[in-house]
Write an enzyme that holds these catalytic residues in place. Structure first.
Site, PDB file in Angstrom:
ATOM      1  N   ARG A 148       0.852  -1.185   0.000  1.00  0.00           N
ATOM      2  CA  ARG A 148       0.000   0.000   0.000  1.00  0.00           C
ATOM      3  C   ARG A 148       0.893   1.242   0.000  1.00  0.00           C
ATOM      4  O   ARG A 148       2.084   1.161   0.310  1.00  0.00           O
ATOM      5  CB  ARG A 148      -0.918  -0.001   1.225  1.00  0.00           C
ATOM      6  CG  ARG A 148      -1.853  -1.204   1.302  1.00  0.00           C
ATOM      7  CD  ARG A 148      -2.651  -1.180   2.605  1.00  0.00           C
ATOM      8  NE  ARG A 148      -3.574  -2.306   2.711  1.00  0.00           N
ATOM      9  CZ  ARG A 148      -3.265  -3.492   3.232  1.00  0.00           C
ATOM     10  NH1 ARG A 148      -2.043  -3.696   3.726  1.00  0.00           N
ATOM     11  NH2 ARG A 148      -4.155  -4.471   3.288  1.00  0.00           N
ATOM     12  N   LYS A 173      -1.843  -2.866   7.708  1.00  0.00           N
ATOM     13  CA  LYS A 173      -3.263  -2.798   8.062  1.00  0.00           C
ATOM     14  C   LYS A 173      -3.602  -3.948   9.005  1.00  0.00           C
ATOM     15  O   LYS A 173      -3.238  -5.097   8.755  1.00  0.00           O
ATOM     16  CB  LYS A 173      -4.112  -2.886   6.784  1.00  0.00           C
ATOM     17  CG  LYS A 173      -5.576  -2.547   6.995  1.00  0.00           C
ATOM     18  CD  LYS A 173      -6.287  -2.485   5.662  1.00  0.00           C
ATOM     19  CE  LYS A 173      -7.749  -2.094   5.849  1.00  0.00           C
ATOM     20  NZ  LYS A 173      -8.450  -2.004   4.547  1.00  0.00           N
ATOM     21  N   HIS A 279      -3.414   3.063  -5.476  1.00  0.00           N
ATOM     22  CA  HIS A 279      -3.878   1.726  -5.077  1.00  0.00           C
ATOM     23  C   HIS A 279      -4.115   0.825  -6.288  1.00  0.00           C
ATOM     24  O   HIS A 279      -4.127  -0.404  -6.149  1.00  0.00           O
ATOM     25  CB  HIS A 279      -5.162   1.848  -4.252  1.00  0.00           C
ATOM     26  CG  HIS A 279      -5.325   0.755  -3.241  1.00  0.00           C
ATOM     27  ND1 HIS A 279      -4.477   0.582  -2.157  1.00  0.00           N
ATOM     28  CD2 HIS A 279      -6.233  -0.252  -3.156  1.00  0.00           C
ATOM     29  CE1 HIS A 279      -4.868  -0.458  -1.446  1.00  0.00           C
ATOM     30  NE2 HIS A 279      -5.924  -0.993  -2.031  1.00  0.00           N
ATOM     31  N   ARG A 282      -1.475  -1.739  -6.742  1.00  0.00           N
ATOM     32  CA  ARG A 282      -1.637  -2.927  -5.889  1.00  0.00           C
ATOM     33  C   ARG A 282      -2.632  -3.902  -6.519  1.00  0.00           C
ATOM     34  O   ARG A 282      -2.397  -5.114  -6.546  1.00  0.00           O
ATOM     35  CB  ARG A 282      -2.096  -2.481  -4.500  1.00  0.00           C
ATOM     36  CG  ARG A 282      -2.373  -3.609  -3.502  1.00  0.00           C
ATOM     37  CD  ARG A 282      -2.683  -2.973  -2.149  1.00  0.00           C
ATOM     38  NE  ARG A 282      -3.378  -3.852  -1.233  1.00  0.00           N
ATOM     39  CZ  ARG A 282      -2.778  -4.694  -0.387  1.00  0.00           C
ATOM     40  NH1 ARG A 282      -1.468  -4.792  -0.376  1.00  0.00           N
ATOM     41  NH2 ARG A 282      -3.481  -5.436   0.449  1.00  0.00           N
ATOM     42  N   HIS A 305      -3.926  -9.958   3.308  1.00  0.00           N
ATOM     43  CA  HIS A 305      -5.361 -10.117   3.557  1.00  0.00           C
ATOM     44  C   HIS A 305      -5.599 -11.160   4.646  1.00  0.00           C
ATOM     45  O   HIS A 305      -4.990 -12.235   4.620  1.00  0.00           O
ATOM     46  CB  HIS A 305      -6.092 -10.549   2.277  1.00  0.00           C
ATOM     47  CG  HIS A 305      -6.179  -9.474   1.245  1.00  0.00           C
ATOM     48  ND1 HIS A 305      -6.474  -9.722  -0.081  1.00  0.00           N
ATOM     49  CD2 HIS A 305      -6.036  -8.126   1.346  1.00  0.00           C
ATOM     50  CE1 HIS A 305      -6.489  -8.587  -0.745  1.00  0.00           C
ATOM     51  NE2 HIS A 305      -6.228  -7.604   0.097  1.00  0.00           N
ATOM     52  N   TYR A 314     -10.047 -10.459  -7.167  1.00  0.00           N
ATOM     53  CA  TYR A 314      -9.215 -10.378  -8.369  1.00  0.00           C
ATOM     54  C   TYR A 314      -9.497 -11.520  -9.338  1.00  0.00           C
ATOM     55  O   TYR A 314      -9.216 -11.404 -10.529  1.00  0.00           O
ATOM     56  CB  TYR A 314      -7.736 -10.349  -7.980  1.00  0.00           C
ATOM     57  CG  TYR A 314      -7.405  -9.179  -7.084  1.00  0.00           C
ATOM     58  CD1 TYR A 314      -7.440  -7.875  -7.578  1.00  0.00           C
ATOM     59  CD2 TYR A 314      -7.115  -9.358  -5.741  1.00  0.00           C
ATOM     60  CE1 TYR A 314      -7.166  -6.791  -6.753  1.00  0.00           C
ATOM     61  CE2 TYR A 314      -6.846  -8.283  -4.911  1.00  0.00           C
ATOM     62  CZ  TYR A 314      -6.877  -7.001  -5.427  1.00  0.00           C
ATOM     63  OH  TYR A 314      -6.620  -5.930  -4.610  1.00  0.00           O
TER      64      TYR A 314
END
Length: 340
Positions: A148, A173, A279, A282, A305, A314
């Site tokens: 990120r 995150k 972003h 990414r 994630h 995706y």
């Protein structure tokens, strides 16, 4: 007061919110957002019957009326609506220590799940070719690792391992660490960037400037750790700025808008008409890895994630983009279409 939480020292409501946010190690952006919405909520109460009231004197009907105003009059997005609700819940639960049943019954609007914008490999190459200098390196690093924006900007010297060709992403995150690859094609440029950072670090030491920002607990235990080379920024700002929390003037990492502006300019120059943000690099990283045959669990780990279902978004892009499903129109023996 919640068990384990120290008593609040401040008397003013907004100072109490700020104090609790910092105690819980929330980001500066979260702090600013929560302060904004708490202030907005209190000022909004002044427009209601009875005039301005302290949140302790308000209840479920007031919170629901406020959120209804946000949705119907201000027409805010679902994400903004949820942010405002999170701020109010934080105020009641963490600051005022009020955990009433009605807090759990306030519904959150459902956010629309959208397919992310993804660039083709050719578009990424064209975009990156329009960039130069440190922003070009940053853009390549974000696309080449899936990091990120703030993860790349906050990269420390100690977390770049040239021998193992790995980069450790700290406190990402969800406050989780992870490891991503160090692209071989960027090794030389990253070494040059490290030399540039070293020059700034040495100049700061000679001038006896304050060290860079470090995690609070570490700084308390080792007060001089911010002065060490390993904790210095890979992408240090050329100028000094005042830390909004401590008030200390020190060297921070590059400002995020610098890359955002450079990328926006490059998108125009490359003739790309898709909505592109930092972003998007990414998103493109993840999609291109899946396209090349990388298993989804590996992509999940590289992106950081928690749930593979987040990474699955995706695969929806690939279903059509890869041409795996043919249109029924193509199976028809129709006459060629001619448009006059």
């Amino acid at each position: 007061m919640k068990p384990g939480a120290p008593p609040l020292q401040s008397a003013r409501l907004l100072d109490q919110v700020r104090e609790r946010v910092r105690y819980m190690h929330y980001s500066l952006k979260t702090e600013k957002a929560y302060l904004y919405w708490v202030r907005f909520f209190v000022r909004w109460s002044a427009t209601q019957p009875g005039g301005m009231r302290h949140p302790r004197e308000m209840g479920a009907q007031d919170v629901e009326a406020f959120l209804s105003m946000m949705a119907n009059e201000r027409k805010v997005s679902a994400s903004t609506h949820n942010q405002a609700l999170s701020a109010i819940l934080f105020l009641y639960r963490e600051v005022l220590n009020i955990d009433l049943p009605w807090l759990n019954n306030i519904g959150r609007p459902q956010q629309t799940k959208r397919i992310p914008t993804v660039l083709t490999k050719e578009e990424v190459a064209s975009l990156l070719a329009q960039m130069e200098g440190v922003t070009a390196l940053l853009a390549r690093l974000l696309y080449g690792t899936g990091m990120r924006l703030m993860e790349g900007l906050r990269l420390r010297v100690k977390d770049v391992d040239f021998d193992r060709r790995a980069i450790v992403v700290r406190e990402a995150k969800g406050n989780k660490d992870r490891v991503v690859m160090l692209p071989h094609s960027l090794e030389s440029a990253l070494r040059q960037q490290m030399l540039s950072a070293r020059s700034l670090w040495e100049a700061d030491r000679q001038a006896q400037r304050g060290g860079v920002d470090t995690p609070q607990a570490l700084e308390i235990k080792y007060p001089r750790v911010g002065n060490t080379w390993g904790w210095f920024w890979m992408f240090a700002s050329p100028t000094f700025s005042t830390d909004p929390r401590s008030g200390v003037e020190r060297r921070h990492h590059l400002f995020e808008e610098r890359l955002q502006r450079a990328l926006k300019k490059a998108v125009v120059q490359a003739g790309i008409h898709k909505p592109v943000s930092v972003h998007t690099l990414r998103h493109s990283f993840a999609t291109h890895l899946l396209q090349s045959g990388t298993d989804i669990r590996t992509v999940q780990e590289l992106l950081g994630h928690s749930d593979v279902s987040t990474t699955m978004i995706y695969t929806h892009v690939l279903k059509v983009a890869a041409g795996g499903t043919a249109s029924p129109l193509d199976a028809l023996a129709a006459q060629p279409l001619s448009i006059q």
